[in-house]
Design a protein around this motif. Structure first.
Motif, short mmCIF file in Angstrom:
data_model
loop_
_atom_site.label_atom_id
_atom_site.label_comp_id
_atom_site.label_asym_id
_atom_site.label_seq_id
_atom_site.Cartn_x
_atom_site.Cartn_y
_atom_site.Cartn_z
N HIS A 1 -12.26 -8.62 1.82
CA HIS A 1 -11.49 -7.63 2.58
C HIS A 1 -12.40 -6.92 3.56
O HIS A 1 -13.51 -6.51 3.22
CB HIS A 1 -10.86 -6.61 1.64
CG HIS A 1 -9.93 -7.23 0.65
ND1 HIS A 1 -8.69 -7.71 1.02
CD2 HIS A 1 -10.05 -7.48 -0.67
CE1 HIS A 1 -8.09 -8.21 -0.03
NE2 HIS A 1 -8.90 -8.09 -1.08
N SER A 2 -11.92 -6.77 4.78
CA SER A 2 -12.71 -6.06 5.77
C SER A 2 -12.50 -4.56 5.61
O SER A 2 -11.47 -4.11 5.09
CB SER A 2 -12.33 -6.50 7.18
OG SER A 2 -10.99 -6.17 7.43
N LEU A 3 -13.45 -3.80 6.05
CA LEU A 3 -13.37 -2.35 5.99
C LEU A 3 -12.52 -1.82 7.13
O LEU A 3 -12.62 -2.30 8.26
CB LEU A 3 -14.76 -1.72 6.09
CG LEU A 3 -15.69 -1.94 4.92
CD1 LEU A 3 -17.08 -1.41 5.27
CD2 LEU A 3 -15.18 -1.26 3.68
N THR A 4 -11.74 -0.80 6.85
CA THR A 4 -11.00 -0.13 7.92
C THR A 4 -12.00 0.73 8.70
O THR A 4 -13.05 1.11 8.17
CB THR A 4 -9.89 0.77 7.34
OG1 THR A 4 -10.50 1.81 6.58
CG2 THR A 4 -8.91 -0.04 6.50
N PRO A 5 -11.70 1.05 9.94
CA PRO A 5 -12.61 1.92 10.70
C PRO A 5 -12.86 3.26 10.00
O PRO A 5 -13.98 3.78 10.02
CB PRO A 5 -11.89 2.10 12.03
CG PRO A 5 -11.04 0.88 12.16
CD PRO A 5 -10.61 0.54 10.76
N HIS A 6 -11.82 3.81 9.38
CA HIS A 6 -11.98 5.09 8.68
C HIS A 6 -12.97 4.94 7.52
O HIS A 6 -13.88 5.76 7.36
CB HIS A 6 -10.63 5.59 8.16
CG HIS A 6 -10.75 6.81 7.30
ND1 HIS A 6 -11.00 8.06 7.82
CD2 HIS A 6 -10.67 6.97 5.95
CE1 HIS A 6 -11.07 8.93 6.83
NE2 HIS A 6 -10.87 8.29 5.68
N ARG A 7 -12.79 3.90 6.73
CA ARG A 7 -13.67 3.70 5.57
C ARG A 7 -15.11 3.43 6.02
O ARG A 7 -16.06 3.91 5.41
CB ARG A 7 -13.14 2.53 4.72
CG ARG A 7 -13.89 2.36 3.45
CD ARG A 7 -13.60 3.52 2.50
NE ARG A 7 -14.45 3.40 1.35
CZ ARG A 7 -15.00 4.42 0.71
NH1 ARG A 7 -14.74 5.64 1.09
NH2 ARG A 7 -15.77 4.23 -0.31
N ARG A 8 -15.26 2.67 7.08
CA ARG A 8 -16.60 2.41 7.62
C ARG A 8 -17.27 3.73 8.05
O ARG A 8 -18.44 3.96 7.77
CB ARG A 8 -16.51 1.44 8.79
CG ARG A 8 -17.86 1.04 9.36
CD ARG A 8 -17.70 0.08 10.53
NE ARG A 8 -16.77 -1.00 10.25
CZ ARG A 8 -17.10 -2.17 9.71
NH1 ARG A 8 -18.35 -2.40 9.38
NH2 ARG A 8 -16.19 -3.09 9.52
N HIS A 9 -16.49 4.59 8.71
CA HIS A 9 -17.01 5.89 9.15
C HIS A 9 -17.48 6.72 7.96
O HIS A 9 -18.54 7.34 7.99
CB HIS A 9 -15.93 6.62 9.96
CG HIS A 9 -16.40 7.89 10.57
ND1 HIS A 9 -15.62 9.00 10.64
CD2 HIS A 9 -17.56 8.23 11.17
CE1 HIS A 9 -16.28 9.97 11.22
NE2 HIS A 9 -17.46 9.54 11.56
#
Length: 95
Positions: A4-12
Motif C-alpha cells: 500500500h502506498s502512503l497518502t500525502p497526509h500520512r507521508r507528511h
C-alpha cells in the motif's frame, strides 16, 4: 501481498515525526520567521490586495492545519507548539 502506498497526509505526518529539519521548518512557518507567510500577506493587504482580516484568517487556517499535523506526529511536542503559537498569533492579530 500488495504494498500500500502512503497518502500525502500520512507521508507528511511521518516526515514531521522523524525529521528534525522538517519539524523546524514547520515551526518556522507557524511563527513566520522568514516573513513569507503572515508578514507578506499583510504587506499585500496594505497595497490593496485583500484585507488584513483575510490575511489573518488565511494564515490562521493554514497554521491550524499544520498544528494538527504536528500534534498527530509528535503529541507532546505538538501540544507545546500549540501553547506557544496561540498567544503569539493573538498578539499579532491585535497590532
Amino acid at each position: 501481498m500488495p504494498r500500500h502506498s502512503l497518502t500525502p497526509h500520512r507521508r507528511h505526518i511521518l516526515v514531521l515525526r522523524h525529521r528534525a529539519r522538517a519539524w523546524q521548518a514547520a515551526r518556522d512557518t507557524l511563527f513566520d520567521t522568514d516573513g513569507l507567510g503572515l508578514f507578506y500577506q499583510l504587506c499585500l493587504a496594505k497595497e490593496g490586495f485583500g484585507t488584513r482580516a483575510e490575511a489573518f484568517s488565511d494564515f490562521e487556517s493554514r497554521c491550524r492545519a499544520l498544528i494538527d499535523a504536528m500534534c498527530e506526529a509528535r503529541p507532546e511536542a505538538g501540544a507545546e507548539v500549540t501553547a506557544q503559537w496561540e498567544p503569539w498569533f493573538m498578539n499579532h492579530n491585535r497590532r
